[in-house]
Write a protein that holds these residues in place. Structure first.
Motif, PDB file in Angstrom:
ATOM      1  N   GLY A   1     -30.870   6.223  43.753  1.00  0.00           N
ATOM      2  CA  GLY A   1     -31.850   5.773  42.777  1.00  0.00           C
ATOM      3  C   GLY A   1     -32.596   4.528  43.200  1.00  0.00           C
ATOM      4  N   PHE A   2     -31.864   3.499  43.633  1.00  0.00           N
ATOM      5  CA  PHE A   2     -32.500   2.226  43.984  1.00  0.00           C
ATOM      6  C   PHE A   2     -33.487   2.350  45.149  1.00  0.00           C
ATOM      7  CE2 PHE A   2     -28.957   0.523  41.490  1.00  0.00           C
ATOM      8  CZ  PHE A   2     -29.633  -0.397  40.709  1.00  0.00           C
ATOM      9  N   PRO A   3     -33.099   2.922  46.297  1.00  0.00           N
ATOM     10  CA  PRO A   3     -34.064   3.016  47.395  1.00  0.00           C
ATOM     11  C   PRO A   3     -35.239   3.935  47.095  1.00  0.00           C
ATOM     12  CG  PRO A   3     -32.014   4.148  47.966  1.00  0.00           C
ATOM     13  CD  PRO A   3     -31.753   3.367  46.722  1.00  0.00           C
ATOM     14  N   VAL A   4     -34.990   5.010  46.349  1.00  0.00           N
ATOM     15  CA  VAL A   4     -36.091   5.917  46.010  1.00  0.00           C
ATOM     16  C   VAL A   4     -37.074   5.221  45.067  1.00  0.00           C
ATOM     17  CG1 VAL A   4     -36.697   8.039  44.774  1.00  0.00           C
ATOM     18  CG2 VAL A   4     -34.834   8.060  46.426  1.00  0.00           C
ATOM     19  N   MET A   5     -36.545   4.512  44.059  1.00  0.00           N
ATOM     20  CA  MET A   5     -37.431   3.770  43.147  1.00  0.00           C
ATOM     21  C   MET A   5     -38.255   2.745  43.911  1.00  0.00           C
ATOM     22  SD  MET A   5     -36.954   4.904  40.042  1.00  0.00           S
ATOM     23  CE  MET A   5     -35.710   5.658  38.978  1.00  0.00           C
ATOM     24  N   LYS A   6     -37.615   2.038  44.840  1.00  0.00           N
ATOM     25  CA  LYS A   6     -38.338   1.022  45.604  1.00  0.00           C
ATOM     26  C   LYS A   6     -39.430   1.650  46.456  1.00  0.00           C
ATOM     27  CE  LYS A   6     -37.629  -2.917  48.685  1.00  0.00           C
ATOM     28  NZ  LYS A   6     -36.635  -3.760  49.400  1.00  0.00           N
ATOM     29  N   SER A   7     -39.150   2.813  47.038  1.00  0.00           N
ATOM     30  CA  SER A   7     -40.143   3.470  47.888  1.00  0.00           C
ATOM     31  C   SER A   7     -41.338   3.972  47.084  1.00  0.00           C
ATOM     32  CB  SER A   7     -39.501   4.625  48.662  1.00  0.00           C
ATOM     33  OG  SER A   7     -39.188   5.703  47.803  1.00  0.00           O
ATOM     34  N   ILE A   8     -41.110   4.341  45.821  1.00  0.00           N
ATOM     35  CA  ILE A   8     -42.193   4.869  44.987  1.00  0.00           C
ATOM     36  C   ILE A   8     -42.984   3.744  44.323  1.00  0.00           C
ATOM     37  CG2 ILE A   8     -42.767   6.309  42.986  1.00  0.00           C
ATOM     38  CD1 ILE A   8     -40.178   7.872  43.527  1.00  0.00           C
TER      39      ILE A   8
ATOM     40  N   LEU B   1     -45.075   1.825  34.906  1.00  0.00           N
ATOM     41  CA  LEU B   1     -43.892   1.554  35.721  1.00  0.00           C
ATOM     42  C   LEU B   1     -42.617   1.956  34.983  1.00  0.00           C
ATOM     43  CD1 LEU B   1     -42.540   0.475  38.241  1.00  0.00           C
ATOM     44  CD2 LEU B   1     -42.688  -1.837  37.277  1.00  0.00           C
ATOM     45  N   ILE B   2     -42.507   1.576  33.711  1.00  0.00           N
ATOM     46  CA  ILE B   2     -41.328   1.942  32.921  1.00  0.00           C
ATOM     47  C   ILE B   2     -41.263   3.455  32.744  1.00  0.00           C
ATOM     48  CG2 ILE B   2     -40.193   1.695  30.680  1.00  0.00           C
ATOM     49  CD1 ILE B   2     -41.427  -1.076  30.451  1.00  0.00           C
ATOM     50  N   LEU B   3     -42.408   4.080  32.512  1.00  0.00           N
ATOM     51  CA  LEU B   3     -42.458   5.540  32.382  1.00  0.00           C
ATOM     52  C   LEU B   3     -42.008   6.213  33.671  1.00  0.00           C
ATOM     53  CD1 LEU B   3     -43.283   8.155  30.916  1.00  0.00           C
ATOM     54  CD2 LEU B   3     -45.626   7.778  31.735  1.00  0.00           C
ATOM     55  N   GLY B   4     -42.497   5.718  34.809  1.00  0.00           N
ATOM     56  CA  GLY B   4     -42.139   6.319  36.093  1.00  0.00           C
ATOM     57  C   GLY B   4     -40.664   6.185  36.412  1.00  0.00           C
TER      58      GLY B   4
ATOM     59  N   PHE C   1     -34.043  -1.475  27.658  1.00  0.00           N
ATOM     60  CA  PHE C   1     -32.703  -1.096  27.214  1.00  0.00           C
ATOM     61  C   PHE C   1     -32.758  -0.010  26.147  1.00  0.00           C
ATOM     62  CE2 PHE C   1     -30.365  -4.597  29.261  1.00  0.00           C
ATOM     63  CZ  PHE C   1     -29.168  -3.937  29.540  1.00  0.00           C
ATOM     64  N   LEU C   2     -33.679  -0.146  25.204  1.00  0.00           N
ATOM     65  CA  LEU C   2     -33.806   0.862  24.148  1.00  0.00           C
ATOM     66  C   LEU C   2     -34.206   2.208  24.722  1.00  0.00           C
ATOM     67  CD1 LEU C   2     -35.561  -1.152  21.269  1.00  0.00           C
ATOM     68  CD2 LEU C   2     -33.213  -0.280  21.317  1.00  0.00           C
ATOM     69  N   ILE C   3     -35.126   2.206  25.693  1.00  0.00           N
ATOM     70  CA  ILE C   3     -35.539   3.458  26.332  1.00  0.00           C
ATOM     71  C   ILE C   3     -34.367   4.076  27.085  1.00  0.00           C
ATOM     72  CG2 ILE C   3     -37.001   4.444  28.146  1.00  0.00           C
ATOM     73  CD1 ILE C   3     -39.128   2.371  27.325  1.00  0.00           C
ATOM     74  N   ALA C   4     -33.611   3.251  27.808  1.00  0.00           N
ATOM     75  CA  ALA C   4     -32.458   3.761  28.563  1.00  0.00           C
ATOM     76  C   ALA C   4     -31.408   4.332  27.625  1.00  0.00           C
ATOM     77  CB  ALA C   4     -31.869   2.652  29.427  1.00  0.00           C
TER      78      ALA C   4
ATOM     79  N   PHE D   1     -35.458  -4.028  38.891  1.00  0.00           N
ATOM     80  CA  PHE D   1     -34.859  -4.518  37.645  1.00  0.00           C
ATOM     81  C   PHE D   1     -34.706  -3.396  36.633  1.00  0.00           C
ATOM     82  CE2 PHE D   1     -35.869  -5.757  33.261  1.00  0.00           C
ATOM     83  CZ  PHE D   1     -34.663  -6.354  32.945  1.00  0.00           C
ATOM     84  N   TYR D   2     -35.760  -2.599  36.434  1.00  0.00           N
ATOM     85  CA  TYR D   2     -35.688  -1.524  35.448  1.00  0.00           C
ATOM     86  C   TYR D   2     -34.606  -0.514  35.819  1.00  0.00           C
ATOM     87  CZ  TYR D   2     -40.196  -3.413  33.959  1.00  0.00           C
ATOM     88  OH  TYR D   2     -41.191  -4.236  33.532  1.00  0.00           O
ATOM     89  N   THR D   3     -34.470  -0.241  37.110  1.00  0.00           N
ATOM     90  CA  THR D   3     -33.421   0.673  37.564  1.00  0.00           C
ATOM     91  C   THR D   3     -32.047   0.067  37.305  1.00  0.00           C
ATOM     92  OG1 THR D   3     -34.927   1.390  39.320  1.00  0.00           O
ATOM     93  CG2 THR D   3     -32.640   2.098  39.497  1.00  0.00           C
ATOM     94  N   THR D   4     -31.927  -1.242  37.457  1.00  0.00           N
ATOM     95  CA  THR D   4     -30.669  -1.932  37.161  1.00  0.00           C
ATOM     96  C   THR D   4     -30.306  -1.779  35.689  1.00  0.00           C
ATOM     97  OG1 THR D   4     -31.073  -3.559  38.915  1.00  0.00           O
ATOM     98  CG2 THR D   4     -29.477  -4.161  37.216  1.00  0.00           C
ATOM     99  N   VAL D   5     -31.288  -1.886  34.801  1.00  0.00           N
ATOM    100  CA  VAL D   5     -31.038  -1.707  33.372  1.00  0.00           C
ATOM    101  C   VAL D   5     -30.519  -0.298  33.100  1.00  0.00           C
ATOM    102  CG1 VAL D   5     -32.113  -1.564  31.096  1.00  0.00           C
ATOM    103  CG2 VAL D   5     -32.707  -3.439  32.631  1.00  0.00           C
TER     104      VAL D   5
END
Length: 308
Positions: free
Chosen positions: A114-121, A253-256, A70-73, A128-132
């Motif tokens: 965003g969601f499908p691209v994140m999942k594919s990578i 993962l968080i960085l990506g 959350f802080l990073i976002a 979860f991180y994308t949801t945040v």
């Protein structure tokens, strides 16, 4: 990274967009109907999408990890307007469009592609991180996003507490409470809310298509400032961000996820907001169209450089 996933998502996006374009041309959608669709998406379907995502989560991260992401976002969405302003200044954007360019740089298309691209990578762990990031996006776009998009405009948006505390803002607060409490509603409730939220993407893309249909098609590609803007936003900015972020975000993962969020094309909200509150909605629609096309090239480049 699966290129097939990205290409299929882009293809779906453009099919929906051209459907809206076609429906406007044959007068099934008119300006009044398009404006009402805007309100439906902003006030009903997006809140349902946000809450539905929170209700559907089954794997929870630790509270410390949640707080860290959350802080990073939050930091990301506070710093992106500065980057957007610098890019707009570099491109000598007209004063009346300055706020829109800053808004487009800040609020990318995290929700749909965003969601499908994140999942594919990165796999399921990235959801979860994308949801945040999506939660912080929604809380930001309905608060200071209203101020950003109005910057430099002659027709001032009356930013009131009622607009800031919109249904989408309340839904983000509710979604956060739902997640932290590990709350699960009965299946029929969750499924109903999720179903309503699922129509956000098709409606939003048809709204963009209908907005594009108001202008001659040949002029869609004549906004030449958008081409260097797209390279700066989706290639140069993520490259700079990587070297800044990698110095203090050690979790790959968080960085990506953070990096890909920054590299996403312009979000649908640029069109939805300019349609509802006034502004250069033609420029907003063109930017979504062009940046999404070019993202088919820029996102794989970013992945190849830093995340492969």
């Amino acid at each position: 990274m699966s290129m097939q996933v990205i290409v299929s998502q882009m293809a779906e996006l453009f099919i929906l967009l051209f459907l809206g374009y076609f429906l406007y041309k044959i007068h099934i959608i008119d300006d009044n109907f398009n404006n009402n669709l805007n309100k439906l998406v902003l006030y009903v379907t997006i809140p349902c999408m946000v809450v539905g995502n929170a209700l559907s989560i089954t794997k929870y991260a630790s509270l410390s990890t949640v707080g860290y992401v959350f802080l990073i976002a939050i930091a990301t969405f506070l710093l992106l307007p500065i980057a957007g302003y610098l890019i707009a200044k570099m491109l000598k954007v007209p004063q009346q469009d300055m706020g829109l360019y800053v808004f487009m740089t800040t609020f990318s298309n995290i929700g749909f592609i965003g969601f499908p691209v994140m999942k594919s990578i990165f796999g399921d762990a990235a959801i979860f991180y994308t949801t945040v990031f999506n939660m912080v996006f929604n809380m930001s776009v309905y608060t200071y996003g209203l101020y950003i998009i109005n910057m430099g405009s002659e027709a001032k948006i009356d930013v009131t507490w009622q607009k800031i505390m919109s249904p989408a803002t309340y839904s983000c607060i509710l979604a956060l409470i739902v997640y932290l409490a590990h709350f699960h509603a009965p299946h029929v409730i969750t499924h109903t809310i999720t179903t309503v939220g699922d129509i956000t993407t098709p409606l939003a893309m048809m709204i963009i298509g209908a907005t594009l249909a108001r202008i001659p098609f040949k002029t869609v590609f004549d906004e030449f400032r958008l081409y260097p803007y797209t390279i700066l936003k989706q290639l140069v900015l993520p490259i700079i961000a990587y070297y800044l972020l990698s110095s203090f975000i050690k979790d790959p993962l968080i960085l990506g996820v953070t990096l890909i969020c920054i590299a996403m094309p312009v979000g649908n909200s640029a069109v939805l907001f300019t349609n509802l509150y006034g502004g250069n909605n033609e420029l907003a629609a063109k930017s979504v169209f062009i940046t999404t096309i070019i993202s088919i090239i820029t996102i794989p480049i970013i992945v190849a450089l830093f995340l492969a």
